[in-house]
Scaffold this motif. Structure first.
Motif, short mmCIF file in Angstrom:
data_model
loop_
_atom_site.label_atom_id
_atom_site.label_comp_id
_atom_site.label_asym_id
_atom_site.label_seq_id
_atom_site.Cartn_x
_atom_site.Cartn_y
_atom_site.Cartn_z
N ALA A 41 -20.95 -13.73 8.52
CA ALA A 41 -19.84 -14.55 8.03
C ALA A 41 -20.32 -15.88 7.47
O ALA A 41 -19.60 -16.56 6.74
CB ALA A 41 -18.86 -14.81 9.17
N VAL A 42 -21.55 -16.26 7.82
CA VAL A 42 -22.07 -17.56 7.38
C VAL A 42 -22.79 -17.42 6.06
O VAL A 42 -23.67 -16.56 5.90
CB VAL A 42 -23.03 -18.14 8.45
N LYS A 43 -22.41 -18.25 5.10
CA LYS A 43 -23.06 -18.19 3.79
C LYS A 43 -24.01 -19.37 3.58
O LYS A 43 -24.89 -19.32 2.72
CB LYS A 43 -21.99 -18.20 2.67
N ALA A 44 -23.77 -20.43 4.29
CA ALA A 44 -24.62 -21.63 4.12
C ALA A 44 -24.51 -22.51 5.36
O ALA A 44 -23.61 -22.30 6.18
CB ALA A 44 -24.17 -22.41 2.88
N VAL A 45 -25.44 -23.45 5.47
CA VAL A 45 -25.49 -24.31 6.65
C VAL A 45 -25.58 -25.77 6.21
O VAL A 45 -26.27 -26.09 5.24
CB VAL A 45 -26.73 -23.97 7.52
N VAL A 46 -24.85 -26.64 6.94
CA VAL A 46 -25.01 -28.08 6.71
C VAL A 46 -25.49 -28.70 8.00
O VAL A 46 -24.97 -28.40 9.08
CB VAL A 46 -23.66 -28.71 6.28
N ILE A 47 -26.51 -29.53 7.92
CA ILE A 47 -26.99 -30.25 9.11
C ILE A 47 -26.60 -31.71 8.99
O ILE A 47 -26.89 -32.34 7.96
CB ILE A 47 -28.52 -30.12 9.28
N SER A 84 -34.95 -20.15 5.84
CA SER A 84 -33.62 -19.53 5.93
C SER A 84 -33.21 -18.94 4.58
O SER A 84 -33.42 -19.55 3.52
CB SER A 84 -32.60 -20.58 6.39
N GLU A 85 -32.59 -17.76 4.65
CA GLU A 85 -32.14 -17.11 3.41
C GLU A 85 -30.83 -17.71 2.93
O GLU A 85 -30.36 -17.41 1.83
CB GLU A 85 -31.98 -15.59 3.64
N LYS A 86 -30.22 -18.53 3.79
CA LYS A 86 -28.96 -19.16 3.39
C LYS A 86 -29.24 -20.64 3.10
O LYS A 86 -30.04 -21.24 3.83
CB LYS A 86 -27.95 -19.03 4.54
N CYS A 107 -34.77 -28.94 4.65
CA CYS A 107 -33.53 -28.40 4.09
C CYS A 107 -33.71 -28.17 2.59
O CYS A 107 -34.58 -28.76 1.96
CB CYS A 107 -32.38 -29.38 4.32
N HIS A 108 -32.84 -27.35 2.04
CA HIS A 108 -33.00 -27.03 0.61
C HIS A 108 -32.37 -28.10 -0.29
O HIS A 108 -32.77 -28.25 -1.44
CB HIS A 108 -32.39 -25.65 0.33
N TYR A 109 -31.39 -28.80 0.26
CA TYR A 109 -30.73 -29.87 -0.51
C TYR A 109 -30.46 -31.04 0.43
O TYR A 109 -30.29 -30.85 1.64
CB TYR A 109 -29.38 -29.39 -1.08
N ARG A 110 -30.37 -32.24 -0.16
CA ARG A 110 -30.08 -33.45 0.64
C ARG A 110 -29.00 -34.29 -0.05
O ARG A 110 -29.17 -34.66 -1.22
CB ARG A 110 -31.36 -34.30 0.81
N VAL A 111 -27.93 -34.52 0.68
CA VAL A 111 -26.85 -35.38 0.18
C VAL A 111 -26.81 -36.60 1.10
O VAL A 111 -26.94 -36.46 2.31
CB VAL A 111 -25.49 -34.64 0.27
N ALA A 112 -26.67 -37.80 0.51
CA ALA A 112 -26.69 -39.00 1.38
C ALA A 112 -25.53 -39.92 1.04
O ALA A 112 -25.07 -39.98 -0.11
CB ALA A 112 -28.00 -39.76 1.22
N HIS A 113 -25.09 -40.65 2.05
CA HIS A 113 -24.09 -41.70 1.82
C HIS A 113 -24.79 -42.88 1.14
O HIS A 113 -25.97 -43.13 1.38
CB HIS A 113 -23.49 -42.14 3.17
N ALA A 114 -24.04 -43.60 0.29
CA ALA A 114 -24.64 -44.69 -0.48
C ALA A 114 -25.28 -45.76 0.41
O ALA A 114 -26.25 -46.40 0.01
CB ALA A 114 -23.58 -45.33 -1.37
N GLN A 115 -24.74 -45.96 1.62
CA GLN A 115 -25.30 -47.00 2.51
C GLN A 115 -26.40 -46.45 3.42
O GLN A 115 -26.92 -47.18 4.27
CB GLN A 115 -24.20 -47.60 3.39
N ALA A 116 -26.72 -45.17 3.28
CA ALA A 116 -27.74 -44.58 4.17
C ALA A 116 -29.13 -44.99 3.72
O ALA A 116 -29.34 -45.34 2.56
CB ALA A 116 -27.62 -43.06 4.15
N VAL A 186 -23.94 -23.63 -4.00
CA VAL A 186 -25.28 -23.03 -4.22
C VAL A 186 -25.48 -21.74 -3.44
O VAL A 186 -26.53 -21.10 -3.57
CB VAL A 186 -26.42 -24.03 -3.87
N SER A 187 -24.49 -21.40 -2.63
CA SER A 187 -24.62 -20.18 -1.82
C SER A 187 -24.88 -18.99 -2.74
O SER A 187 -24.21 -18.83 -3.77
CB SER A 187 -23.34 -20.02 -1.00
N GLY A 188 -25.85 -18.20 -2.39
CA GLY A 188 -26.18 -17.01 -3.20
C GLY A 188 -27.23 -17.27 -4.26
O GLY A 188 -27.79 -16.34 -4.83
N GLN A 189 -27.51 -18.53 -4.55
CA GLN A 189 -28.53 -18.84 -5.57
C GLN A 189 -29.93 -18.70 -4.98
O GLN A 189 -30.11 -18.90 -3.78
CB GLN A 189 -28.34 -20.26 -6.09
N PRO A 190 -30.94 -18.39 -5.83
CA PRO A 190 -32.31 -18.28 -5.29
C PRO A 190 -32.77 -19.62 -4.70
O PRO A 190 -32.41 -20.68 -5.22
CB PRO A 190 -33.16 -17.90 -6.50
N LEU A 191 -33.58 -19.56 -3.64
CA LEU A 191 -33.94 -20.80 -2.92
C LEU A 191 -35.40 -21.18 -3.04
O LEU A 191 -35.79 -22.28 -2.64
CB LEU A 191 -33.59 -20.64 -1.42
#
Ligand SMILES: CCCCCCC[C@H](O)CC(=O)SCCNC(=O)CCNC(=O)[C@H](O)C(C)(C)COP(=O)([O-])OP(=O)([O-])OC[C@H]1O[C@@H](n2cnc3c(N)ncnc32)[C@H](O)[C@@H]1OP(=O)([O-])[O-]
Ligand SMILES: NC(=O)c1ccc[n+]([C@@H]2O[C@H](COP(=O)([O-])OP(=O)(O)OC[C@H]3O[C@@H](n4cnc5c(N)ncnc54)[C@H](O)[C@@H]3O)[C@@H](O)[C@H]2O)c1
Length: 724
Positions: A41-47, A84-86, A107-116, A186-191
């Motif tokens: 049921a899981v397609k992607a993960v956020v940490i 991870s394949e996801k 991780c495959h991608y990194r999103v950050a808050h502007a003040q981080a 990005v779920s399903g895209q090559p990693l």
């Protein structure tokens, strides 16, 4: 620790809190990622972290329990995340430091808050990023930028991290939602292209030169600290070796650092610095009972060497400042000096364009008129080191300043109680001892007089923090903590010259130990006239000295007139172009050995029938350092410093003691107190006329008690005469 919450199917949210038991975090991350991997049921993960913070990295206290050779299992979990394949997306709020940034790099991608902000501060703890950071970061952002971050440990804000390529997206708000959105997209895209371990480090034509220059640079700056050099070696491995071999090299270097002793010293300093902020007096006052009063306007009296640096620090912290001098000429000289310091500071701050108010000269007023100080919330006096003058000024301030204002003195050694006695508000009088150059040096000794109120201490500590300094509360005695310990050290250095050394030999030994400047280069920089004036004031030389006093004795104590003789010859150090060294011109900085001085020393020894002998480095170090440490034990026993950590923080941030050696008291604990005691006994037997070499009663007591660990020392201290 880790909260595996499937709140946004089909994206799994792995929330973890930091600075907890690292193995628990690692285990929970491992389970979370594995569970998500096998759950269809899981397609992607956020940490992400909790309470708006991704993570400050591993628990530093936990490092002491890691044995060299332990497998850093964080690294294998990061591998698991990367494999991870996801798609796994890091949502960085607050900060991602050390091991936390390494998790984000897995991780495959990194999103950050502007003040981080993000960084790899391990080097400052005597380590290197030990969970793949030295191998992944160069693959992501290139070698020069990775070297810069890893060898300095600096933190960068999200905008800069985005520019460098560490972060993929910045959000003003809802960072976690944005990460979930990205994860879904990005779920399903090559990693594979997102897996840093599969990337090559971008090759550069001058790579060899970049690496060797980096090595030369860090070696020069590190003064014997190993971690920056090992960081370069690890980054070099990312260039020269395949990923898995690079990781092996990283682990090997990490283990080497972990067992070096320097990591332990640097981690001790991390906690000592924080412990020093939690002052307590013998009457039980502390932050819990006293809070800092708001300080909006500060007055500084005297714009000499110290006053101009203090003013600069205050203006940099955007405080409103009034600077007062004794006459128009001095005012103009001082104002020019402050303006030039502020301009130099502004040029060091590349973000100044975005912050036009930083170093704002409109915050600064120059005056000759004492009445302008009337509404200052706090006054810092930095006039000549002369008790009569200081008392006159404090008397005037007491009459002019509004009742609530705090009166601080920047004296290097004088009695705070006597200065306070010239006022009608001794409870609001305190010592704030800055260090030269005051706009650069981090330390402020906060000297608590007999009548100083807890609110005054809290306010001085608060001010130090506001202007980016480290305040350490100490008791009142001649020279307080730092200068009192410096006196036997500098005295030994001069005695060594009498006995056969050259200034350069003594300086080289102590610079080799890791000091920024050896004692003679330091004295030349500070000005030999400063100590001369103080010795004249104490009647050790000059007109107050009793006629017929032997040249090399004061009472029954050995005395060296050498520094006085230099001053009598107009040799004040760098400022006159001559001192213990010679300089190209007055004010020049490069110290060259001076044949005049060497001939002078030969004549001096002949005149006093001293037979010069060869003195090896071991004796130079032991005599200078162990007498300084001995005074530290006396200070602890007297209650002038409340614990050894405070002394260590003072020496590291005020006197250039090498941080990787943990400060003088920590260093003593690593050498072992029985050895220090034995050496002091040996030297004091050879020099019975040097009382400062005789081991302190407290040191002897600790040795008698079986050399207890540093943390337990204070439970054995006397404290009958506690000044704190
Ligand atoms: C299995 C082995 C695996 C090895 C693999 C290697 C992994 C990795 O490469 C190594 C790391 O992550 S190295 C780590 C890399 N990370 C770093 O180097 C980050 C170091 N930390 C900092 O730079 C600052 O503390 C912050 C900026 C986080 C907060 O600044 P602020 O807001 O001014 O607050 P503050 O006053 O500073 O601290 C508040 C309290 O937290 C405490 N504490 C804080 N961090 C701690 C830690 N990591 N730990 C423990 N405690 C830590 C601090 O002592 C204080 O405690 P107190 O009892 O209240 O006195
Ligand atoms: N120089 C150092 O490295 C250092 C370090 C720590 C503390 N201190 C202490 O700081 C204080 C100042 O030292 P400094 O090295 O800056 O001295 P300095 O001689 O460079 O400057 C003192 C300034 O005070 C001014 N002044 C004298 N009388 C005044 C008055 N009545 N009203 C207004 N201004 C007056 C002088 O004109 C001069 O500009 C001293 O107490 C010193 O012991 C010095």
């Amino acid at each position: 620790v880790l909260n595996y919450a499937s709140v946004h199917p089909p994206v799994h949210l792995l929330r973890y809190t930091v600075v907890q038991d690292i193995s628990a975090v690692v285990r929970a991350l491992e389970q979370g990622v594995k569970k998500a991997d096998v759950d269809p049921a899981v397609k992607a993960v956020v940490i992400c972290g909790t309470n708006g913070t991704f993570s400050a990295g591993a628990d530093i206290r936990g490092f002491s329990s890691i044995q060299a050779g332990d497998r850093p299992s964080l690294a294998s979990v990061i591998d698991l995340i990367e494999r991870s394949e996801k798609p796994v997306v890091a949502a960085i709020e607050g900060m991602a430091l050390g091991g936390a940034l390494e998790v984000a790099l897995g991780c495959h991608y990194r999103v950050a808050h502007a003040q981080a902000w993000v960084g790899l501060p391990e080097v400052t703890l005597g380590l290197l990023p030990g969970a793949g950071g030295t191998q992944r970061l160069p693959r992501l952002i290139g070698v020069p930028a990775a070297l810069d971050l890893i060898t300095t440990g600096k933190h960068v804000l999200a905008a800069e991290a985005l520019k460098l390529g560490i972060i993929d997206e910045i959000m003003e708000e809802n960072t976690i939602d944005a990460a979930i959105h990205l994860a879904n997209k990005v779920s399903g895209q090559p990693l594979n292209s997102r897996r840093l371990s599969l990337k090559q480090v971008q090759s550069l034509p001058n790579m060899d030169a970049i690496l060797s220059e980096a090595l030369v640079k860090v070696k020069k700056q590190a003064r014997g600290c190993l971690s920056p050099e090992m960081c370069v070696q690890a980054v070099k491995a990312s260039v020269q070796l395949p990923f898995t071999e690079g990781i092996r090299k990283e682990r090997e270097l990490f283990n080497l650092l972990l067992s070096s002793g320097q990591a332990k010293a640097l981690q001790y300093v991390f906690f000592a610095q924080r412990a020093a902020q939690k002052w307590t007096t013998s009457s039980g006052a502390s932050w819990k009972t006293a809070s800092a009063q708001p300080i909006r306007k500060v007055a500084v009296i005297g714009l000499g060497t110290m006053g101009r640096g203090i003013v600069t620090s205050l203006v940099k912290a955007k405080m409103s400042v009034v600077a007062l001098e004794q006459d128009q000429k001095q005012l103009e000289v001082g104002a020019r000096a402050v303006t030039s310091l502020l301009e130099r500071e502004a040029s060091k701050m590349p973000w100044i364009g975005q912050r036009p108010d930083a170093c704002d000269p409109a915050l600064l007023q120059f005056t000759l008129d004492f009445s302008v100080l009337q509404d200052a919330d706090l006054v810092i006096e930095a006039v000549f080191e002369d008790m009569a003058l200081k008392k006159e000024i404090f008397h005037k301030l007491s009459a002019i300043c509004k009742p609530g204002s705090f009166l601080c003195t920047n004296t290097s050694a004088l009695d705070i109680d006597e200065i306070a006695s010239a006022t009608s508000r001794p409870h609001q009088v305190i010592g704030t001892h800055f260090f030269s150059p005051a706009h650069v040096m981090k330390l402020v000794e906060i000297i608590h007089g007999r009548h100083t109120s807890p609110i005054t201490i809290a306010t001085a500590m608060g001010l130090a923090k506001t202007i980016g300094k480290i305040g350490v509360v100490v008791g009142n005695c001649f020279g307080f903590v730092g200068n009192r310990m410096m006196a036997p050290y500098a005295e030994q250095a001069v005695f060594l010259l009498e006995e056969g050394c050259k200034p350069k030999e003594v300086d080289q030994a102590l610079e080799g130990f890791g000091f920024n400047l050896g004692p003679f280069r330091m004295l030349d920089l500070a000005g030999l006239d400063v100590g001369w004036r103080s010795r004249k004031g104490q009647g050790l030389t000059g007109p107050k000295l009793a006629p017929g006093t032997p040249a090399r004795l004061r009472g029954r104590r050995r005395y060296s007139p050498l520094p006085d003789l230099l001053c009598e010859n107009g040799r004040y150090g760098q400022k006159t172009g001559r001192g213990w060294y010679q300089y190209e011109k007055p004010g020049a900085r490069i110290a060259n050995p001076d044949p005049w001085l060497h001939n002078f020393l030969i004549r001096y020894r002949d005149a006093h029938h001293i037979k010069a002998r060869f003195i090896d480095e071991e004796e130079i170090l032991e005599r200078c350092l162990y007498t300084l440490i001995n005074e530290g034990f006396q200070i602890l026993d007297d209650g002038i410093a409340s614990d050894p950590e405070d002394i260590d923080v003072i020496y590291i941030y005020g006197y250039g003691w090498p941080k990787h050696r943990g400060g003088p008291m920590f260093y003593a604990s690593t050498i072992g107190l029985p050895r220090i005691l034995a050496k002091l006994q040996k030297y004091s037997e050879a020099h019975p006329d040097i009382p400062r070499m005789q081991p302190s009663a407290f040191l002897k007591k600790l040795v008698f008690l079986g050399n207890p660990p540093l943390k337990e020392w204070m439970s054995h201290a006397g404290h009958q005469s506690s000044k704190l």
